[in-house]
Design an enzyme around this catalytic site. Sequence first.
Site, PDB file in Angstrom:
ATOM      1  CD  GLU A 115       3.599 -26.601  -9.856  1.00 25.60           C
ATOM      2  OE1 GLU A 115       2.775 -26.930  -8.983  1.00 25.60           O
ATOM      3  OE2 GLU A 115       4.782 -26.986  -9.876  1.00 25.60           O
ATOM      4  CE  LYS A 117      -2.356 -21.964  -2.249  1.00 25.53           C
ATOM      5  NZ  LYS A 117      -3.661 -22.531  -1.869  1.00 25.53           N
ATOM      6  CG  ASP A 119     -10.088 -22.536  -3.969  1.00 23.35           C
ATOM      7  OD1 ASP A 119      -9.675 -23.035  -2.902  1.00 23.35           O
ATOM      8  OD2 ASP A 119     -10.893 -21.597  -4.023  1.00 23.35           O
ATOM      9  CD  GLU A 175      -5.615 -28.565  -3.672  1.00 26.38           C
ATOM     10  OE1 GLU A 175      -4.535 -29.058  -3.288  1.00 26.38           O
ATOM     11  OE2 GLU A 175      -6.159 -27.610  -3.104  1.00 26.38           O
ATOM     12  CE1 TYR A 227       0.625 -30.411  -3.923  1.00 18.94           C
ATOM     13  CE2 TYR A 227      -1.529 -29.807  -4.796  1.00 18.94           C
ATOM     14  CZ  TYR A 227      -0.724 -30.149  -3.733  1.00 18.94           C
ATOM     15  OH  TYR A 227      -1.257 -30.233  -2.482  1.00 18.94           O
ATOM     16  CE  LYS A 315      -3.673 -18.471  -0.646  1.00 11.79           C
ATOM     17  NZ  LYS A 315      -4.420 -18.077   0.514  1.00 11.79           N
ATOM     18  CB  CYS A 416     -33.840  -7.984  22.338  1.00  8.94           C
ATOM     19  SG  CYS A 416     -33.840  -9.611  21.574  1.00  8.94           S
ATOM     20  CB  CYS A 419     -37.277 -11.268  23.969  1.00  4.25           C
ATOM     21  SG  CYS A 419     -35.901 -10.362  24.692  1.00  4.25           S
ATOM     22  CB  CYS A 434     -30.915  -9.408  23.983  1.00  2.92           C
ATOM     23  SG  CYS A 434     -32.349  -9.922  24.941  1.00  2.92           S
ATOM     24  CB  CYS A 440     -34.111 -13.406  24.876  1.00  2.00           C
ATOM     25  SG  CYS A 440     -33.866 -13.131  23.120  1.00  2.00           S
TER      26      CYS A 440
END
Length: 711
Positions: A115, A117, A119, A175, A227, A315, A416, A419, A434, A440
């Site tokens: 089957e 899969k 998503d 699903e 499923y 997968k 940074c 600042c 930083c 900051c």
Amino acid sequence: MSGRAGERLAQLRAELDRLSHEYYVLDAPTRSDEEYDRLFRELLEIEAEHPEWVTPDSPSQRVGAAPAAGFAAVRHAEPMLSLGNAFSDEEVLAFDRRIREQLGGGEKPVRYSVEPKYDGLAISLRYEAGRFVQGATRGDGQTGEDVTSNLRTVRAIPLRLRTDEPPELLEVRGEVLLYKSDFERMNAEQSARGEKIFVNPRNAAAGSLRQLDPAATARRPLRFLAYGIGASRGFDVPPTQSGLLDALAAFGMPVGERETRVGATELLAYFAELGARRVSLPYEIDGVVYKVDERRDQQRLGFVARAPRFALAHKFPAQEAETELLDIEIQVGRTGALTPVARLAPVFVGGTTVSNATLHNEDEIRRKGLLIGDRVVVRRAGDVIPEVVRSLPEHRPAEGEPGHERLREFRMPQHCPVCGSQAAREPGEAAWRCQGGLVCAAQRKQALLHFGQRRAMDIDGLGEKIVEQLIARDLVHSPADLYRLDADTLAGLERMGEKSAARLVAAIAASRTCSLARFLFGLGIRHVGEEIARILAAAFGSVEAIMAADWAALQEEKTRLQKENTRRRAKGELLEPDPFEGIGPEIISALQNFFGEARNREVIAELLAAGVAIEPAAPAPAPTIVADGDARATLAGRTFVLTGTLPGMSREEAAGLIRAAGGTVSGSVSARTSYVVAGEAAGSKLARAQALDIPVIDEAGLLALLAGGET
Ligand code: IVH
């Protein structure tokens, strides 16, 4: 749990918990499924080696995370399981081999239902006497969220099973998802209305299903594909998975495409075929699922903790695309971490247009050999933040060729970008930070909340909403500005009446008098928690002494002391006490960085000028080694752990006495613990002390030590 493996396991559990939370509760994942799977496998490996470390709260013992607030909880009549994953042909072959072995059929090929899969989001639909009565999300596999009202609006879900003889109970599993074309239309409409655009169909389906207003869900073109089933009563369950899917289809349930294949070679062929057809399927899939077709065999194979042994998700690899790395910019996080972010020429990958990708840190950039101006491969798996996989140096224009002038190496900025404070990379850490924690803008909110918290300056009423407004209205830049606020100004904020404004001003004023330890903790210096702040306060005695400290010299002194004590230990001599016990090189380096930043020093000066009056710390020896026999430092250099209930004082009181005598109190027993002070009902700490052969004393023993005696 102990040793490196134990530490790693704890780290993995925390990380996996965080990722699950982001994924299942927040619907906002930050890492790829592959990353999660990799960490999860590592966890399973460690737990396989150390089964005694498996606890009920390990991510291996559950399938997802707790349901979010807003929907009622539903306990599934039968748990909603997960699937084992495979990423390679070898893993599929091994899966098939295991099944043949366990079924005892030898070489005889096994028939599988194969089957797609899907998503989307796993859902359980409960039908009683053929009527749809309840629908729930998977949640943690045992308990999900009741989304019945929303699911009723999904036209793909039959409200009645098409049969004259419905089963008494049937839980249909499947699903919820959006078809690609519906998703695109929906996004176009959202965009036309100036509303939020979804990054992909899965996110859109999740967002749509979890609308608190079912009418909003009804406007979203959700679909459902079945499923499998969960609990059932009065249902003659077909003897095969393929037969079951046919039966569900006959009940009017939407069922996706399905076939059976025999033997591992055919499984791999199906994987390749479906992979090639993937783009033309109406819905998104992220792999294929193989299930042993015979139900009897499924039952014989059984389950491992979180997944059936008879099924496997194979997968697809993450989708990749090429683009140009236009630039690398720096983002500053709430706690000051500098994160390099790739600015990319927009590219369509994994179902969405990508133009930014995190590069994590300096080392990652170096490891991948990236140059700004490079062609790079970008990967996006499913639902997550895209990543730059590698550069394609073969496409680099040679000197004199067009584009060569754009190539340049990335250098981490020394300051940074928000600042302008110094940036520094601490030993053993990948991130630059930083150092202007007190000035900051990126860290402002965090810094103010930390400063005001109960365990620091204890400014009651200085909560998140107030701090956000103070920052947004430019009223406060640093903690010192708090002391300039007046009640009239505060009363102008949202949710602030005159009374609460006056109360907050009073709380700020009251915080002016504080202990050195709280003040130091409140500054938010990296690695300086409450205990370290206490040690520093006791050792230095005043803010001025700390600001004047020579951190490099202290580091040298620590190194010398360590060597000296190693020598003494070997000879069985008395050790030289260390008033800075517990302050390691990491902390010293953080202190050096913090106090080395002129603007942090300015804020401290402003705080003092604003009237913050730091009570002198009780024992205030100079920052040198405390001489042996010093009356104030009878416990100097010794670390105590308190456990259980003491007869004559609270643990806090005992800790106070120990600290006042120059000792250190720690929360956990280690080889460096000098004494464990045990009271009634002492628990695991006592056991650990005994295991490590650490002296255990009672309250009387502690008092004797404090009086200058030995136990
Ligand atoms: S069977 C007992 N079949 O994959 C096994 N699951 O990791 C139950 N999924 O969230 C799952 N397509 O929602 C099965 N054809 C399919 C599937 C499928 C997608 C999802 C499922 C679950 C996840 C399992």
